[in-house]
Design a protein around this motif. Sequence first.
Motif, short mmCIF file in Angstrom:
data_model
loop_
_atom_site.label_atom_id
_atom_site.label_comp_id
_atom_site.label_asym_id
_atom_site.label_seq_id
_atom_site.Cartn_x
_atom_site.Cartn_y
_atom_site.Cartn_z
N ALA A 1 5.41 4.20 11.17
CA ALA A 1 5.16 5.64 11.27
C ALA A 1 4.44 5.94 12.57
O ALA A 1 3.90 5.04 13.24
CB ALA A 1 4.31 6.11 10.09
N VAL B 1 9.46 8.07 10.37
CA VAL B 1 8.82 7.27 9.33
C VAL B 1 9.90 6.40 8.69
O VAL B 1 10.96 6.90 8.31
CB VAL B 1 8.17 8.16 8.27
CG1 VAL B 1 7.59 7.31 7.14
CG2 VAL B 1 7.09 9.03 8.89
N ALA C 1 -0.10 9.21 11.59
CA ALA C 1 0.25 9.32 10.17
C ALA C 1 -0.76 8.57 9.31
O ALA C 1 -1.33 7.54 9.71
CB ALA C 1 1.65 8.76 9.94
N ARG C 2 -0.98 9.12 8.12
CA ARG C 2 -1.95 8.53 7.19
C ARG C 2 -1.25 8.13 5.88
O ARG C 2 -0.20 8.67 5.54
CB ARG C 2 -3.08 9.50 6.89
CG ARG C 2 -3.84 9.93 8.14
CD ARG C 2 -5.10 10.72 7.78
NE ARG C 2 -4.80 11.99 7.13
CZ ARG C 2 -5.73 12.79 6.60
NH1 ARG C 2 -7.00 12.41 6.61
NH2 ARG C 2 -5.39 13.94 6.03
N HIS C 3 -1.88 7.23 5.16
CA HIS C 3 -1.28 6.65 3.95
C HIS C 3 -2.33 6.54 2.85
O HIS C 3 -3.49 6.20 3.12
CB HIS C 3 -0.71 5.26 4.29
CG HIS C 3 -0.34 4.45 3.09
ND1 HIS C 3 -1.21 3.50 2.56
CD2 HIS C 3 0.77 4.41 2.31
CE1 HIS C 3 -0.63 2.91 1.52
NE2 HIS C 3 0.58 3.45 1.37
N THR D 1 2.65 -1.13 1.29
CA THR D 1 2.52 -0.11 0.25
C THR D 1 3.14 -0.55 -1.06
O THR D 1 4.07 -1.35 -1.09
CB THR D 1 3.16 1.22 0.70
OG1 THR D 1 2.85 2.24 -0.25
CG2 THR D 1 4.67 1.10 0.83
N ILE E 1 2.48 9.59 2.16
CA ILE E 1 2.42 9.43 3.61
C ILE E 1 2.35 10.82 4.21
O ILE E 1 3.16 11.68 3.89
CB ILE E 1 3.65 8.68 4.16
CG1 ILE E 1 3.81 7.33 3.46
CG2 ILE E 1 3.54 8.50 5.67
CD1 ILE E 1 5.17 6.68 3.70
N ILE F 1 5.49 0.14 5.99
CA ILE F 1 5.69 1.46 6.57
C ILE F 1 5.63 1.37 8.08
O ILE F 1 4.73 0.72 8.64
CB ILE F 1 4.63 2.46 6.07
CG1 ILE F 1 4.70 2.60 4.55
CG2 ILE F 1 4.80 3.82 6.74
CD1 ILE F 1 3.55 3.39 3.97
N ALA G 1 -0.92 4.87 8.48
CA ALA G 1 0.33 4.55 7.81
C ALA G 1 1.12 3.49 8.55
O ALA G 1 1.79 2.65 7.92
CB ALA G 1 1.16 5.82 7.65
N ASP G 2 1.07 3.52 9.88
CA ASP G 2 1.89 2.59 10.66
C ASP G 2 1.45 1.16 10.40
O ASP G 2 0.28 0.80 10.57
CB ASP G 2 1.77 2.91 12.15
CG ASP G 2 2.79 2.12 12.96
OD1 ASP G 2 3.92 1.93 12.47
OD2 ASP G 2 2.45 1.71 14.09
N CYS H 1 2.91 6.08 -3.53
CA CYS H 1 2.12 6.34 -2.34
C CYS H 1 2.41 7.73 -1.79
O CYS H 1 3.39 8.38 -2.16
CB CYS H 1 2.35 5.28 -1.26
SG CYS H 1 3.98 5.37 -0.45
N ALA I 1 1.31 -0.24 7.50
CA ALA I 1 0.68 -0.39 6.19
C ALA I 1 1.63 -1.06 5.21
O ALA I 1 2.85 -0.85 5.24
CB ALA I 1 0.24 0.96 5.65
#
Length: 448
Positions: free
Chosen positions: A437, A348, A441-443, A333, A339, A435, A328-329, A337, A331
């Motif tokens: 984060a 975040v 963290a995932r996105h 978007t 997160i 983003i 996520a960091d 979405c 990313a």
Amino acid sequence: MTRTQSAPRSAAAVAHLRPRFHVRLPRGFINDPNGPIESGSDVHLYFQSRPTLDLDVPVEWGHATSSDYVRWALHRPAIAPLPDGPDRDGCWSGNTVRDGDRIRAFYSGRVEGLPYQSVLTAVSDDGGNTFGRPHQAIPDPLPSEQAIMFRDPFVWHEDNAWWMAVGVGYAGRGAGIALYRSTDLQDWTAEGAFAELPRSQAAGEDTGAAWECPQVLTIDGRRMAVVSSWSPEGGPGQVLSFDVSAPANPHRVDHGTNFYAASALRDSRFGPLLFGWLTEGRDRPGWTDGWAGAISLPRVVWVGADSSLRSAPVPTIQTLRTGAASPADGASTSPQCEIEIPGGSGRVVVQFGDQERLEIELDAATNTLTVDRSSASLAPHAHQGRMQVTDAFDPTSDRPAARIFLDGSVVEVFTSSGRVLSTRVYPTTPPPWRIEAPSTARHWSLAP
């Protein structure tokens, strides 16, 4: 951040604010969800709707169906006011139940000038797509009862009987739920008060002069009431829940700024569910795109150790993910979405533009999650503010510390302990957005 006055922008300029996997109308106004019910492989969801933003237009029951609770098809209204009927000035909130091979709706019918919305019932013989002419199911309150409000029936079957809860408020007594019993859904007997509470403060929340939209869930043998607090001077308050068998000790159901009028599905393929109305979070002059209002994600609910109602998004939301997860960091978007933050503390930020951002802070040490939309929009009519929930995380659960769902102007944040915060944001900057984060963290992009 300086918020500047500006002329209304074109529909194309604000297209990024339109939710795409939350139920909403392409034009017009949505408020309370009503009567979700499973029928075969589909779920039917009804909701208060108007075809325009003119709130003087009588409300009708809009209708949507889904096979998975996340991809919805809109249909023609299922119930509309009859010009000479007991709902001629509006078909207000209620629910639906299965009556043999038919689906039966119970709802409040509004007639201008009458003191109460009468409790009506109507039957569908085509699987829930349309409902016939209504008739009154129970009498209105007598003047001697001093009811200041009486509306929003909720009917369910339990212990070999049908039960009906109706939201009520009494002058000098406070909010309550009136209870009725039937063996055939036709003849009803008043059973007195299902619950009552003098107006007070519970955990800092006004419990209300009356309760709208009462819902009753039975979870692990406990009857849990879900009510929407209301007062004549302030209108809608908060959605509260409490165990009916114990002294009423209400807890907030959603700790955000824009969730009201919850509607329950007692038995679904995922267990008990709640839907809610996601209110606008912007002043009326900002409604420039021809639509307003949306329905929350369906939420699987359970009872926490403190007897509060906890929530998680319906599991099928994961089927909207496109491709594999990415960090996520950093990313970029789109407005749709998810997160996910697995655990720990962190911050975040969804950076909409140079001066617009949404901030979400996880603090494991204080067990709090904070959502701050104070700088989310330069639009003059967008609401701002900061919201926080305690007891946010449960490291022993298999749920991530936080799941953040962004869908245009809609934000819903679910925590590992089952807390949820719903709000609305109105960035003027079109996507793509960026983003920031924690590294874990995932996105995912989400495609309805």
